[in-house]
Design an enzyme around this catalytic site. Structure first.
Site, PDB file in Angstrom:
ATOM      1  N   ALA A   1     -12.700  10.148  30.280  1.00 23.54           N
ATOM      2  CA  ALA A   1     -11.605  11.078  30.570  1.00 23.54           C
ATOM      3  C   ALA A   1     -11.613  12.277  29.613  1.00 23.54           C
ATOM      4  CB  ALA A   1     -10.266  10.353  30.489  1.00 23.54           C
TER       5      ALA A   1
ATOM      6  N   ASP B   1      -0.868   6.037  19.569  1.00 30.10           N
ATOM      7  CA  ASP B   1      -1.731   6.553  18.505  1.00 30.10           C
ATOM      8  C   ASP B   1      -1.361   7.946  17.992  1.00 30.10           C
ATOM      9  OD1 ASP B   1      -2.776   8.352  20.484  1.00 30.10           O
ATOM     10  OD2 ASP B   1      -4.158   6.793  21.134  1.00 30.10           O
TER      11      ASP B   1
ATOM     12  N   GLY C   1      -7.371   7.528  31.888  1.00 30.70           N
ATOM     13  CA  GLY C   1      -7.716   6.478  30.938  1.00 30.70           C
ATOM     14  C   GLY C   1      -6.964   5.178  31.150  1.00 30.70           C
TER      15      GLY C   1
ATOM     16  N   HIS D   1       5.756   3.660  25.126  1.00 37.18           N
ATOM     17  CA  HIS D   1       5.583   2.509  24.233  1.00 37.18           C
ATOM     18  C   HIS D   1       5.855   2.886  22.774  1.00 37.18           C
ATOM     19  CE1 HIS D   1       2.829   0.374  27.396  1.00 37.18           C
ATOM     20  NE2 HIS D   1       4.104   0.367  27.714  1.00 37.18           N
TER      21      HIS D   1
END
Ligand SMILES: [Zn+2]
Length: 328
Positions: free
Chosen positions: A313, A105, A265, A131
């Site tokens: 978190a 993100d 997380g 990723h």
């Protein structure tokens, strides 16, 4: 919790080398619809079917429309204090530090607002996005392989402009009919998704923005060779980037052993996350988990050398790290 926190912070202050492993839970409180992006449906497509090299080869225009929507959704979210805490950690000069992020993100690479200084953005040299990122673009030409990072420009090309929205902007239409409600004009698509029930109950379900057929030449092109650019995320069927995996291995295995791994997380039980946790433990380091979901034994302090802080978190992390990073 307080005893655990005190123990953790005492160890934190002594730590010279720290690894953080980050998963989707860190971004959840930034309002990102993770459940949709990772395994849901987009229009009439299964997201998983679009996140493959084959899908891009067959119809790059379709795949770019999907990623344009995902980029737009991610840009609507703002980094939270958890992201900022890790950014602060990455700027402590005397600390050997690395963040391994499984998120695409880009929230560790942005600031909540422009008034904040650059210590609120993660040091890029210490951030390994295994990723990839929605905001990285890669040239598909084998001879070129140009990579562009942190491209937050939206839309990427004019033809992708109205493909950012999953649904037709009903809010816009409605406000034209009802001239009084100007605020309705820019309804966020995520907001519309969350109102799906309302639409359904009034039997006017939202209409998908139609998928366009896009000529390749109107998609993002490489500034070096003019080849077709693709989203810089790791697709299903692709391996994790070797340079990053090697870099992480070197960080963990060489020099002094890591004192601590922060698992944030994510449950830390899925590969490769679990392997990093195990290796840090094996080298004598300790583990601190910050997640909504943690085994009771861990939370109760019954697991050797593992602390568990259960909750959001984004809230827990800045508090736990405060002795090192100061108040955020
Ligand atoms: Zn190129």
């Amino acid at each position: 919790m307080n005893k655990q926190l005190a123990e953790f912070q005492e160890h934190l202050l002594k730590s010279k080398k720290i690894v953080a492993l980050v998963g989707a839970g860190l971004s959840a409180s930034s309002g990102l619809p993770v459940f949709r992006g990772s395994q849901g449906m987009w229009k009439n497509y299964n997201s998983i079917d679009l996140a493959t090299p084959d899908a891009f080869y067959i119809d790059p225009g379709l795949v770019w429309q999907f990623y344009s929507w995902r980029r737009y959704s991610a840009l609507q979210a703002k980094p939270n204090k958890g992201h900022e805490a890790l950014a602060k950690l990455s700027h402590i000069p005397e600390l050997k530090y690395l963040t391994i992020s499984q998120n695409v993100d880009g929230l560790l690479n942005r600031k909540r607002n422009d008034e904040l200084d650059d210590t609120y953005i993660h040091d890029p040299r210490k951030l390994y996005e295994i990723h990839g990122s929605l905001f990285t673009l890669k040239c598909t030409s084998f001879m070129c392989n140009h990579v562009e990072r942190n491209n937050f420009h939206q839309p990427l090309t004019p033809v992708l402009e109205d493909t950012e929205f999953e649904y037709l902007n009903k809010g816009k239409k409605r406000s034209r009919e009802d001239e009084g409600s100007v605020q309705e004009q820019n309804i966020d698509p995520i907001d519309i998704i969350s109102r799906q029930d309302t639409f359904a109950s009034t039997s006017s379900s939202p209409q998908f923005q139609p998928v366009k057929t896009i000529d390749e030449k109107n998609l993002p092109r490489c500034p070096i060779c003019e080849g077709l650019m693709r989203p810089g995320v790791v697709w299903f069927g692709e391996s994790l980037p070797l340079d990053l995996i090697t870099g992480i291995d070197n960080f963990i295995e060489h020099g002094e052993a890591p004192d601590l791994i922060l698992v944030i997380g994510t449950s830390g039980t899925v590969y490769p996350a679990n392997s990093y946790v195990e290796r840090v433990k094996l080298k004598g380091g300790k583990v601190a988990i910050f997640n909504i979901d943690i085994d009771d034994d861990v939370v109760e302090g019954k697991v050797d050398r593992v602390w568990g802080f259960k909750g959001d978190a984004a809230e827990l992390l800045p508090l736990a790290l405060e002795p090192l990073i100061g108040k955020i």
